[in-house]
Scaffold this active site. Structure first.
Site, PDB file in Angstrom:
ATOM      1  N   SER B 122     -13.378 -19.673   1.496  1.00 12.77           N
ATOM      2  CA  SER B 122     -13.319 -18.290   1.972  1.00 12.77           C
ATOM      3  C   SER B 122     -11.991 -18.018   2.647  1.00 12.77           C
ATOM      4  O   SER B 122     -11.359 -18.937   3.199  1.00 12.77           O
ATOM      5  CB  SER B 122     -14.438 -18.093   2.989  1.00 12.77           C
ATOM      6  OG  SER B 122     -14.210 -16.948   3.779  1.00 12.77           O
ATOM      7  N   TYR B 146     -17.817 -20.587  10.636  1.00  9.64           N
ATOM      8  CA  TYR B 146     -17.918 -20.532   9.172  1.00  9.64           C
ATOM      9  C   TYR B 146     -16.596 -20.941   8.523  1.00  9.64           C
ATOM     10  O   TYR B 146     -16.567 -21.787   7.617  1.00  9.64           O
ATOM     11  CB  TYR B 146     -18.287 -19.108   8.759  1.00  9.64           C
ATOM     12  CG  TYR B 146     -18.292 -18.851   7.275  1.00  9.64           C
ATOM     13  CD1 TYR B 146     -19.328 -19.333   6.475  1.00  9.64           C
ATOM     14  CD2 TYR B 146     -17.285 -18.119   6.663  1.00  9.64           C
ATOM     15  CE1 TYR B 146     -19.344 -19.087   5.111  1.00  9.64           C
ATOM     16  CE2 TYR B 146     -17.298 -17.866   5.305  1.00  9.64           C
ATOM     17  CZ  TYR B 146     -18.319 -18.350   4.529  1.00  9.64           C
ATOM     18  OH  TYR B 146     -18.336 -18.100   3.185  1.00  9.64           O
ATOM     19  N   LYS B 150     -15.832 -24.232   6.156  1.00  9.74           N
ATOM     20  CA  LYS B 150     -15.250 -24.123   4.814  1.00  9.74           C
ATOM     21  C   LYS B 150     -13.949 -24.921   4.720  1.00  9.74           C
ATOM     22  O   LYS B 150     -13.672 -25.554   3.702  1.00  9.74           O
ATOM     23  CB  LYS B 150     -15.003 -22.648   4.468  1.00  9.74           C
ATOM     24  CG  LYS B 150     -16.281 -21.876   4.139  1.00  9.74           C
ATOM     25  CD  LYS B 150     -16.916 -22.405   2.864  1.00  9.74           C
ATOM     26  CE  LYS B 150     -18.171 -21.670   2.459  1.00  9.74           C
ATOM     27  NZ  LYS B 150     -18.839 -22.357   1.311  1.00  9.74           N
TER      28      LYS B 150
END
Lengths: 321, 321
Positions: B122, B146, B150
């Protein structure tokens, strides 16, 4: 001020404890206790305050829990499986360098006391196709499992700090030279042994050519920087808690010339050049051309010359003959 | 050619399966089977070959073991806890996005079959003080858990590939818009819902100002790129297995204007602007100014205009009214 040094049995851990003992304070407070923890019970150091030693396996959450208490103010996380060893033993490298780091961070988080965590990372986090010089904004592109594990540790250090679970600060150490003691399984081991062994009157093998360039710092400066690193104001650290520790670029030839300048011509004659492709493959993937702007701005420093590194070894570490 | 899609119940997973079903081949071979696996049993898709569905909890090694066999040639690892959810539930985010990824990689390694692993990362891996534009060599400096998870997945993908355990390729997805379906807990959810809901005749709330810039890709192009991504030659991937997937920068105003250009003036009247500081804090930390050189060079593509994104939604996804 209660300090825990994980990896307290290693060269840097021992020297750090000695320097803290001499200093007596950290972050403006009297040091009340240092605990040296390592996979094997470390040698204690002399200090005007209690120094405890403990065995701690950072891969084991229960062992980490026993080591880190609510009264632990500063944690130095120096424990690691070194580069060539982590490359050879994939599982062990991840177990200690990744899971071990997670265990320490999780323990700190569970306590809710927001300890200062000083993490040692490595220039092995850099590699691959990124352009020179390495700056504070260069992509982490490790080409070894060790570098990968350290890069993961860096990311976690920033995230746990951002969340307020710890006050983390990570420093990518240059290769430490001249390291005292014996060769270890780090691919960089020769970068000390080609100096240390000759200075001690012993032969040494150099596995790379003498034009091999790398990025170095003396143990004495490294420890000074680790102490400064713990004392930096949290607000000055920015949105990435990790930075390069300043070092200097030297060729193998320059290391040897510095040794000759300080200790005369005899030691250099004890070096034998013998190419080792396994070692070359690892160390040639490392990036040495670094511009450590952030740490320099924050007051961390490099050695002035490699002659200093040689002198520090002779003053601090050379075994009495 | 046996393909497993982890996260096969999600929007991208379903569309990917449909596109593969239509295509019939991947990496020059006939597709013999697709397995759609997700935390809840996914909807199967129509295909000229067997399509199986399975429940799989990637946080559970036994569940991963049951899903990935020696005959699994390509694994799409799309499963994830989305950004705002991972920010809210620290443990769950790490459990799925980090440990889950490790479980998949470890299973592939244990099999010794070197499957192709296509990992979706991402643009949340970027953030902090790094300079614009984001290039292939920009520092990973996530400012969310997050993004951290990732980034860790990316590092592991490269290391497991370097070791020959997998043939990994990771793609940092732009924000996918217009996503079909319902709003989710991603902080980026509004970037589709301000278009989707109005196009479906419903009201929507926009939590940011209309000059908010971001980096977008349509689901149709995303799936095309994920298929190309699986087909790239390993030798072309270089020393970092991860790259940006191309997208384009648009302001919220441009998204809305594109909708008006394609669907007339009525939908835009259904958007209400209502500032949401929690969402703003996350999405304003994301970096949108990207120069995805590597992926463009390898043949991945972005949408030509946001009008296309709107048209794709109307053609592919708008529920029959």
């Amino acid at each position: 001020m209660n300090i825990l040094i994980l990896g307290g049995g290693g060269v840097v851990g021992q020297k750090l404890a000695q320097a803290l003992a001499k200093r007596g304070t950290l972050r403006g407070q009297e040091i009340s206790k240092i605990t040296l923890a390592d996979i094997m019970d470390p040698t204690p150091v002399e200090a005007p305050f209690p120094v405890e030693t403990a065995t701690c396996d950072i891969a084991d959450p229960a062992s980490v829990e026993a080591c880190i208490g609510a009264d632990t103010h500063v944690i130095y996380l120096l424990a690691a499986i070194v580069s060539a060893h982590a490359e050879e033993d994939f599982d062990l490298g991840y177990k200690i360098n990744m899971t071990g780091t997670i265990n320490v961070l999780e323990r700190a988080r569970a306590l809710g006391t927001k300890p200062v965590v000083v993490f040692t990372s490595s220039l092995a986090v850099f590699g691959g196709e990124v352009p020179d010089p390495i700056t504070d904004h260069t992509f982490l592109n490790p080409q070894t499992s060790y570098g990968t594990q350290k890069a993961i540790g860096e990311l976690l250090l920033t995230d746990y700090s951002r969340k307020g679970f710890i006050d983390g600060r990570g420093f990518r150490l240059p290769t430490i030279s001249v390291r005292p003691g014996k060769p270890n399984r780090a691919a960089s081991s020769f970068m000390s042994s080609i100096l240390r062994e000759p200075l001690n009157g012993q032969e040494a093998i150099c596995p790379v050519d003498d034009d091999f360039l790398h990025y170095y710092l003396s143990p004495r400066k490294c420890v000074e920087n680790l102490i400064k690193g713990a004392e930096l104001a949290e607000d000055d650290l920015g949105m990435n808690r990790n930075m390069m520790m300043p070092g200097r670029i030297w060729s193998v030839r320059q290391l040897i010339d510095a040794m000759t300048a300080v200790a005369g011509p005899e030691p250099a004659k004890l070096i034998r050049f013998e190419a080792q492709p396994d070692i070359q493959r690892i160390v040639k993937g490392w990036r040495y051309d670094q511009a450590p702007e952030k740490s320099l701005k924050l007051g961390l420093t490099a050695d002035d010359s490699f002659e200093d590194n040689i002198r520090y070894y002779l003053e601090d570490d050379k075994p009495a003959s």
